[in-house]
Design a protein around this motif. Structure first.
Motif, short mmCIF file in Angstrom:
data_model
loop_
_atom_site.label_atom_id
_atom_site.label_comp_id
_atom_site.label_asym_id
_atom_site.label_seq_id
_atom_site.Cartn_x
_atom_site.Cartn_y
_atom_site.Cartn_z
N ALA A 1 0.83 -1.21 0.00
CA ALA A 1 0.00 0.00 0.00
C ALA A 1 0.87 1.26 0.00
N ILE A 2 1.91 1.26 0.78
CA ILE A 2 2.78 2.43 0.88
C ILE A 2 3.52 2.70 -0.42
N GLU A 3 3.88 1.65 -1.14
CA GLU A 3 4.68 1.78 -2.35
C GLU A 3 3.90 2.25 -3.58
N GLN A 4 2.61 2.41 -3.47
CA GLN A 4 1.81 2.81 -4.62
C GLN A 4 2.12 4.27 -4.99
N PRO A 5 1.98 4.59 -6.28
CA PRO A 5 2.26 5.98 -6.70
C PRO A 5 1.28 6.96 -6.06
N SER A 6 1.65 8.23 -6.07
CA SER A 6 0.85 9.25 -5.38
C SER A 6 -0.53 9.43 -5.98
N ASP A 7 -0.73 8.99 -7.23
CA ASP A 7 -2.06 9.14 -7.83
C ASP A 7 -2.97 7.94 -7.54
N VAL A 8 -2.51 7.04 -6.68
CA VAL A 8 -3.31 5.89 -6.26
C VAL A 8 -3.65 6.05 -4.79
N ALA A 9 -4.93 5.96 -4.47
CA ALA A 9 -5.36 6.08 -3.07
C ALA A 9 -5.85 4.71 -2.59
N ILE A 10 -5.25 4.25 -1.54
CA ILE A 10 -5.70 3.02 -0.89
C ILE A 10 -6.33 3.45 0.42
N ASN A 11 -7.64 3.30 0.50
CA ASN A 11 -8.37 3.76 1.67
C ASN A 11 -8.56 2.69 2.72
N GLU A 12 -8.43 1.44 2.33
CA GLU A 12 -8.71 0.36 3.27
C GLU A 12 -7.93 -0.87 2.85
N ILE A 13 -7.42 -1.58 3.83
CA ILE A 13 -6.75 -2.85 3.58
C ILE A 13 -7.44 -3.89 4.45
N ILE A 14 -7.90 -4.94 3.84
CA ILE A 14 -8.48 -6.06 4.58
C ILE A 14 -7.55 -7.24 4.37
N ILE A 15 -7.02 -7.74 5.45
CA ILE A 15 -6.10 -8.86 5.40
C ILE A 15 -6.77 -10.03 6.09
#
Length: 55
Positions: A34-48
């Motif tokens: 999630a952290i490594e995604q480019p700035s134009d990608v928003a990850i709002n939630e992670i379900i593991i």
């Protein structure tokens, strides 16, 4: 927690939980993804979720 729990019933439950728990390295890899995604990608939630099924 396993080292400090003295209640045998709780300890047995924890043993079962840890059999299906997600490894810390797997959680860390998901967060790093999630952290490594480019700035134009928003990850709002992670379900593991564990892939082990309780039967």
């Amino acid at each position: 927690m396993l080292e400090t729990t003295t209640d045998p019933t709780l300890k047995a439950g924890l043993d079962e939980f840890y059999k299906i728990a997600i490894d810390a390295n797997s959680v860390a890899r998901a967060i790093a993804f999630a952290i490594e995604q480019p700035s134009d990608v928003a990850i709002n939630e992670i379900i593991i979720r564990p892939t082990v099924q309780v039967g």
